[in-house]
Design a protein around this motif. Sequence first.
Motif, short mmCIF file in Angstrom:
data_model
loop_
_atom_site.label_atom_id
_atom_site.label_comp_id
_atom_site.label_asym_id
_atom_site.label_seq_id
_atom_site.Cartn_x
_atom_site.Cartn_y
_atom_site.Cartn_z
N GLY A 200 0.82 -1.20 0.00
CA GLY A 200 0.00 0.00 0.00
C GLY A 200 0.86 1.25 0.00
N ASP A 201 0.21 2.39 0.19
CA ASP A 201 0.96 3.66 0.19
C ASP A 201 0.83 4.41 1.50
OD1 ASP A 201 -1.63 4.62 0.13
OD2 ASP A 201 -1.45 5.67 -1.79
N GLY A 202 0.24 3.75 2.52
CA GLY A 202 0.09 4.41 3.82
C GLY A 202 -1.10 5.33 3.88
N LYS A 203 -1.87 5.42 2.79
CA LYS A 203 -3.04 6.30 2.76
C LYS A 203 -4.28 5.44 2.44
CE LYS A 203 -0.12 10.16 1.31
NZ LYS A 203 0.18 11.17 0.26
N LYS A 204 -5.07 5.88 1.46
CA LYS A 204 -6.26 5.12 1.11
C LYS A 204 -5.94 3.82 0.38
CE LYS A 204 -8.40 8.47 -1.00
NZ LYS A 204 -9.44 9.19 -1.77
N ASN A 205 -4.82 3.79 -0.30
CA ASN A 205 -4.40 2.56 -0.99
C ASN A 205 -3.76 1.61 0.02
OD1 ASN A 205 -5.29 3.49 -3.48
ND2 ASN A 205 -3.34 4.49 -3.93
N VAL A 206 -4.63 0.93 0.76
CA VAL A 206 -4.17 0.02 1.81
C VAL A 206 -3.66 -1.28 1.18
CG1 VAL A 206 -5.75 1.00 3.50
CG2 VAL A 206 -6.47 -0.96 2.11
#
Length: 379
Positions: free
Chosen positions: A107-113
């Motif tokens: 993920g990217d640590g945000k909404k893209n888990v």
Amino acid sequence: MKKIIGTMSGTSCDGLDVVYCEIENNYDEITVNPIFFEAYQYDEDLRSHLLHLTSGKINVAEVSHANFYLAERFSDFILDFIEKYELKDKVDLIVSHGQTIYHDPYGDGKKNVPCTLQIGDGDIISVRTGVKVLSDLRIKDMAVGGQGAPLVVYSDFVIFNENNKSVALQNIGGIGNVTFIPENNDINCVKAFDTGPGNVLIDMSAKELFSQNFDLEGSLSAKGKKNEKFFNSLISLEEDYFEMIPPKSTGKEMRYNGEYFQEILKLGEKFEVERHDFLRTVVDFTAWTIYKSYEKYLGNIDILYITGGGALNKTLVSEIKENIVGAEVRLLDTKWTEAKEAIAFAVMGNEYLNNHFCNVKSSTGASKSVTLGKLSIPD
């Protein structure tokens, strides 16, 4: 005794492996006997469609249609298997891994888990076959902080561990993955991770340069020789993943896809690499990601098993053997070599029926041991 069918469709998107196993007991008392095995090859149209689905360039309608369509095709193969081996009303459970079309354990640590998606819906397969189906085996491990991969580690441990010897099992499917079992035979000390490319770049090269889906027995690459400049450039391209400390997993969603392969083709053109030498260098590079991973992340290896489709590539296996120091390299018989991942999922199904965990925390990074899969029951 549990009678279980395990299935696997891997990142090579070349076919569905189907195996029927009879399994006694579970965990460290398990006995697994694979009785029947078939590798159902996808026709070129289906293979091309699956490669498109794993390209990352698809829309939600394509995913939804494919989820149902693939379940129907899987059902056709399984029903043919059941009829061929006269297994009607003799199967306790079908375990369907499905087809991975997206896997991002970071993920990217945000909404893209962190997430994973395997398609080929279990309810459809269950209704079509009249048998209970276990599917979606990766999700619960990710729900407790794991990467949902590698999962075959559990079956590797319960089937292949040996007293007083360290054992490594290198599976070479589309992606390469290794399981390392220390000589103390403690499941909590097992290490496992994706080593990098397995057959994926070799297959792409064979298709691009020779119009072949794969390098049969390594016969094409055997005619070439390694191009050192090209080889070193491939290592540089792989450095970010290679240096990542396990647990780690990868796939065509993040690497080894069309975009990655285009970079490789440009490097080949830059160094004016002849096509047989190109393929041989890709094979040698694939072997390098394997044996160098052992040097960097594993301890002493007494026994090394090589399985998966890559075990049939003599050039690749020879290159690995040549660079493994002190290990006895073993190849399994054809059934175990080709069916090992499908067998592993049958083992996971057996653990589900016994209400026993089958993820390995030290390999996936999960916070706890859990049972895996969702059960579909036919009406």
